[in-house]
Motif scaffolding. Structure first.
Motif, PDB file in Angstrom:
ATOM      1  N   ILE A 102       1.909  13.844  -3.314  1.00 22.10           N
ATOM      2  CA  ILE A 102       2.867  12.774  -2.997  1.00 22.10           C
ATOM      3  C   ILE A 102       2.153  11.600  -2.325  1.00 22.10           C
ATOM      4  N   ASN A 103       1.230  11.882  -1.409  1.00 25.92           N
ATOM      5  CA  ASN A 103       0.539  10.802  -0.704  1.00 25.92           C
ATOM      6  C   ASN A 103      -0.495  10.108  -1.578  1.00 25.92           C
ATOM      7  N   LEU A 104      -1.164  10.837  -2.457  1.00 24.94           N
ATOM      8  CA  LEU A 104      -2.070  10.186  -3.402  1.00 24.94           C
ATOM      9  C   LEU A 104      -1.294   9.311  -4.380  1.00 24.94           C
ATOM     10  N   SER A 105      -0.109   9.757  -4.771  1.00 24.01           N
ATOM     11  CA  SER A 105       0.738   8.932  -5.651  1.00 24.01           C
ATOM     12  C   SER A 105       1.107   7.627  -4.957  1.00 24.01           C
ATOM     13  N   ALA A 106       1.382   7.713  -3.661  1.00 21.79           N
ATOM     14  CA  ALA A 106       1.716   6.507  -2.898  1.00 21.79           C
ATOM     15  C   ALA A 106       0.540   5.539  -2.860  1.00 21.79           C
ATOM     16  N   ILE A 107      -0.664   6.073  -2.643  1.00 22.56           N
ATOM     17  CA  ILE A 107      -1.845   5.212  -2.614  1.00 22.56           C
ATOM     18  C   ILE A 107      -2.026   4.505  -3.954  1.00 22.56           C
ATOM     19  N   TYR A 108      -1.802   5.226  -5.057  1.00 26.80           N
ATOM     20  CA  TYR A 108      -1.962   4.599  -6.368  1.00 26.80           C
ATOM     21  C   TYR A 108      -0.928   3.484  -6.567  1.00 26.80           C
ATOM     22  N   ILE A 109       0.289   3.709  -6.098  1.00 32.40           N
ATOM     23  CA  ILE A 109       1.318   2.663  -6.181  1.00 32.40           C
ATOM     24  C   ILE A 109       0.896   1.454  -5.346  1.00 32.40           C
ATOM     25  N   ILE A 110       0.345   1.713  -4.150  1.00 31.20           N
ATOM     26  CA  ILE A 110      -0.140   0.619  -3.309  1.00 31.20           C
ATOM     27  C   ILE A 110      -1.203  -0.187  -4.040  1.00 31.20           C
ATOM     28  N   VAL A 111      -2.124   0.502  -4.686  1.00 31.70           N
ATOM     29  CA  VAL A 111      -3.199  -0.168  -5.419  1.00 31.70           C
ATOM     30  C   VAL A 111      -2.623  -1.060  -6.524  1.00 31.70           C
ATOM     31  N   ILE A 112      -1.646  -0.552  -7.246  1.00 31.65           N
ATOM     32  CA  ILE A 112      -1.019  -1.351  -8.308  1.00 31.65           C
ATOM     33  C   ILE A 112      -0.305  -2.561  -7.713  1.00 31.65           C
ATOM     34  N   LEU A 113       0.438  -2.343  -6.640  1.00 30.98           N
ATOM     35  CA  LEU A 113       1.139  -3.459  -6.001  1.00 30.98           C
ATOM     36  C   LEU A 113       0.152  -4.473  -5.428  1.00 30.98           C
ATOM     37  N   LEU A 114      -1.001  -3.994  -4.931  1.00 30.19           N
ATOM     38  CA  LEU A 114      -2.020  -4.911  -4.414  1.00 30.19           C
ATOM     39  C   LEU A 114      -2.537  -5.836  -5.506  1.00 30.19           C
ATOM     40  N   VAL A 115      -2.647  -5.327  -6.721  1.00 31.49           N
ATOM     41  CA  VAL A 115      -3.074  -6.181  -7.836  1.00 31.49           C
ATOM     42  C   VAL A 115      -2.112  -7.354  -7.995  1.00 31.49           C
ATOM     43  N   PHE A 116      -0.825  -7.062  -8.047  1.00 28.55           N
ATOM     44  CA  PHE A 116       0.181  -8.125  -8.202  1.00 28.55           C
ATOM     45  C   PHE A 116       0.199  -9.042  -6.981  1.00 28.55           C
ATOM     46  N   TRP A 117       0.052  -8.468  -5.792  1.00 29.10           N
ATOM     47  CA  TRP A 117       0.089  -9.262  -4.565  1.00 29.10           C
ATOM     48  C   TRP A 117      -1.093 -10.215  -4.471  1.00 29.10           C
ATOM     49  N   LEU A 118      -2.312  -9.692  -4.643  1.00 28.89           N
ATOM     50  CA  LEU A 118      -3.505 -10.516  -4.472  1.00 28.89           C
ATOM     51  C   LEU A 118      -3.650 -11.564  -5.573  1.00 28.89           C
ATOM     52  N   ARG A 119      -3.138 -11.290  -6.771  1.00 23.19           N
ATOM     53  CA  ARG A 119      -3.210 -12.290  -7.842  1.00 23.19           C
ATOM     54  C   ARG A 119      -2.384 -13.530  -7.522  1.00 23.19           C
ATOM     55  N   LYS A 120      -1.452 -13.413  -6.612  1.00 24.94           N
ATOM     56  CA  LYS A 120      -0.644 -14.573  -6.233  1.00 24.94           C
ATOM     57  C   LYS A 120      -1.408 -15.524  -5.320  1.00 24.94           C
ATOM     58  N   GLY A 152       1.298  13.364   5.951  1.00 26.90           N
ATOM     59  CA  GLY A 152       1.473  12.131   6.708  1.00 26.90           C
ATOM     60  C   GLY A 152       2.498  11.226   6.044  1.00 26.90           C
ATOM     61  N   THR A 153       2.759  10.068   6.679  1.00 23.01           N
ATOM     62  CA  THR A 153       3.798   9.163   6.171  1.00 23.01           C
ATOM     63  C   THR A 153       3.318   7.726   5.997  1.00 23.01           C
ATOM     64  N   ASP A 154       2.087   7.431   6.405  1.00 20.92           N
ATOM     65  CA  ASP A 154       1.612   6.046   6.376  1.00 20.92           C
ATOM     66  C   ASP A 154       1.638   5.445   4.973  1.00 20.92           C
ATOM     67  N   ASN A 155       1.240   6.241   3.986  1.00 19.15           N
ATOM     68  CA  ASN A 155       1.101   5.708   2.627  1.00 19.15           C
ATOM     69  C   ASN A 155       2.414   5.176   2.069  1.00 19.15           C
ATOM     70  N   TRP A 156       3.471   5.970   2.187  1.00 22.51           N
ATOM     71  CA  TRP A 156       4.752   5.538   1.632  1.00 22.51           C
ATOM     72  C   TRP A 156       5.374   4.420   2.459  1.00 22.51           C
ATOM     73  N   GLY A 157       5.053   4.389   3.752  1.00 22.78           N
ATOM     74  CA  GLY A 157       5.488   3.250   4.539  1.00 22.78           C
ATOM     75  C   GLY A 157       4.882   1.959   4.021  1.00 22.78           C
ATOM     76  N   ALA A 158       3.593   2.019   3.646  1.00 23.77           N
ATOM     77  CA  ALA A 158       2.904   0.838   3.118  1.00 23.77           C
ATOM     78  C   ALA A 158       3.394   0.467   1.721  1.00 23.77           C
ATOM     79  N   VAL A 159       3.834   1.443   0.936  1.00 28.23           N
ATOM     80  CA  VAL A 159       4.399   1.133  -0.395  1.00 28.23           C
ATOM     81  C   VAL A 159       5.570   0.171  -0.258  1.00 28.23           C
ATOM     82  N   TRP A 160       6.484   0.485   0.650  1.00 31.70           N
ATOM     83  CA  TRP A 160       7.676  -0.349   0.806  1.00 31.70           C
ATOM     84  C   TRP A 160       7.361  -1.637   1.558  1.00 31.70           C
ATOM     85  N   LEU A 161       6.312  -1.623   2.383  1.00 31.04           N
ATOM     86  CA  LEU A 161       5.848  -2.865   3.006  1.00 31.04           C
ATOM     87  C   LEU A 161       5.374  -3.842   1.934  1.00 31.04           C
TER      88      LEU A 161
END
Length: 466
Positions: A102-120, A152-161
């Motif tokens: 579950i936490n590795l899945s969250a990190i991968y989602i963060i990585v994908i969202l970072l692509v969209f975020w940083l491209r802006k 832990g819970t940090d990863n999914w917290g950062a997903v929604w951040l």
């Protein structure tokens, strides 16, 4: 607004978003394969520190015991435990292994969202990829560290951040275009923030950020020498800005946060004999955490590249002034890192990295196109050491009293684990590493101010000819 990004956005994109997503996916998979050999923590049978509370919550979920009973602040973070509990039931995996997935899945989602975020904000592809790679390789982030301490819970917290930041950026773009907010976009942002509260209570702060889209701080108010008439004019401007019908829609995220917290309270039952209080914990940390300890925590979190930021503030200060919602959230991340009792490195980084990465990218690009580019290469190499590219983390607890010579971190994996953190480490080790970072800062200042160059000797043209 186009002028704000004129420095960052120069040149054409060299790779498509699909290509970039493929690259970061391959990097993510590679890092997982390389570091999956990290031994799991022994403490509390692999549950770690906070994990004992989360593990107990998952067991209650699996047995259908609602409301969940537990201690503050852990009991409020029900979202991740629901995911782990139901995934464990469906997959048949044990709770700790399920938490890892579950936490590795969250990190991968963060990585994908970072692509969209940083491209802006960042046009140069290699800088974007470097920031994302740096995020994944940081030893204190729960990609590599998830193999050590999966619960832990940090990863999914950062997903929604990050999801909230992307929607916040959409609100900004709409406001810049029509000087108003779209109701549907505000609702979308509110739902993201509301869901994020189930995963990490600090996501509630996102609900305040839309108010900062109106840019309440002006260059005049920052000058520090305003006359009484100017103060009165600024006050009237703020009143006119916020107390108008078009701004009332910004109250919706706050109302959704209140509702989300009510729903969380309905799912839990606080069983805390210690009478935990957020305010008391923050106050105690505020009065006990020293400034050197705090600064070392920030250096540990972001690595040697962080020393570049003060020297390129002229390149990003207009960005921070015109994107005050991001400036506000970045300041909050540093405040949370100072008063947070759970570790400066973790709290500061996981609550501020999407915004600070933009500033780091601006700094990296600036120095890259100067004659001091060579120093950037050295800092990048030092980043690999500070982020422990070459070593796993040691087990906790362990029997070793051996302490290697510190160099921006403790090399190897044979030393007490807690020595990696500014809050819990050895005074001597922390002092040495802090002095090293101070020296690195002074050396960077000397090189950049004096424009020190290194010219490699060239071979003679006739040398080596047959």
């Amino acid at each position: 607004m186009s002028k704000i990004y004129s420095f960052i956005k120069s040149g054409k994109r060299k790779i498509t978003i699909i290509q970039e997503l493929v690259v970061v996916t391959l990097l993510f998979i590679s890092i997982c394969l390389i570091y999956k050999g990290q031994p799991r923590i022994s403490y509390n049978e692999g549950k770690g520190w906070d994990g004992i509370y989360y593990y107990d919550m998952v067991e209650q979920i699996q047995s259908g015991s609602f409301p969940l009973s537990g201690k503050l602040p852990f009991i409020k973070r029900v979202g991740v435990q629901l995911l782990v509990g139901y995934f464990s039931n469906i997959s048949g995996m044990d709770i700790i292994d399920s938490a890892l997935i579950i936490n590795l899945s969250a990190i991968y989602i963060i990585v994908i969202l970072l692509v969209f975020w940083l491209r802006k904000f960042i046009e140069t592809p290699w800088i974007r990829l470097m920031m994302i790679f740096s995020f994944m390789m940081a030893w204190h982030v729960h990609l590599r560290l998830a193999f050590f301490n999966p619960v832990g819970t940090d990863n999914w917290g950062a997903v929604w951040l990050l999801a909230g930041l992307l929607m916040l950026n959409r609100l900004r773009e709409t406001y810049n275009a029509i000087s108003s907010f779209k109701f549907s976009e505000v609702i979308g942002f509110s739902l993201i923030v509301g869901i994020g509260v189930f995963f990490r209570e600090t996501n509630s702060i996102l609900a305040i950020a839309p108010f900062m889209i109106l840019n309440p701080v002006t260059t005049t108010s920052l000058s520090g020498a305003m006359q009484k008439s100017e103060i009165s004019r600024q006050f009237r401007r703020l009143v006119d800005t916020y107390f108008r019908p078009a701004s009332l829609v910004l109250l919706i995220p706050l109302l959704v946060v209140v509702l989300a917290n009510k729903l969380v309270s309905g799912l839990i039952q606080i069983n805390d004999l210690d009478n935990y209080s957020y305010f008391s914990a923050a106050s105690k940390t505020f009065y006990t955490k020293s400034l050197p300890e705090y600064l070392l925590g920030i250096f540990n979190a972001y690595g040697p590249l962080f020393v570049l930021l003060p020297f390129f503030r002229d390149q990003y200060k207009s960005f921070l002034l015109q994107r005050q919602e991001l400036t506000f959230l970045l300041i909050i991340s540093f405040v949370l890192g100072y008063v947070g009792a759970g570790g400066t490195e973790r709290i500061t980084f996981m609550s501020g990295f999407p915004i600070l990465f933009i500033l780091l990218a601006i700094s990296v690009k600036t120095i890259f196109y100067t004659s001091q580019r060579w120093w950037l290469y050295i800092l990048l190499f030092l980043q690999t050491i500070a982020y422990r590219f070459y070593w796993n983390v040691p087990d906790y607890p362990n029997e070793t009293n051996h302490v290697p010579v510190p160099f921006l971190t403790l090399p190897g994996d044979q030393f007490p684990f807690l020595y990696l953190y500014s809050n819990y480490g050895s005074f001597l080790v922390n002092t040495v590493i802090f002095i090293e970072y101070c020296f690195l800062f002074i050396l960077t200042m000397y090189i950049l101010i004096n424009k020190i160059q290194i010219r490699l000797p060239r071979l003679r043209q006739n040398q080596g000819k047959a």
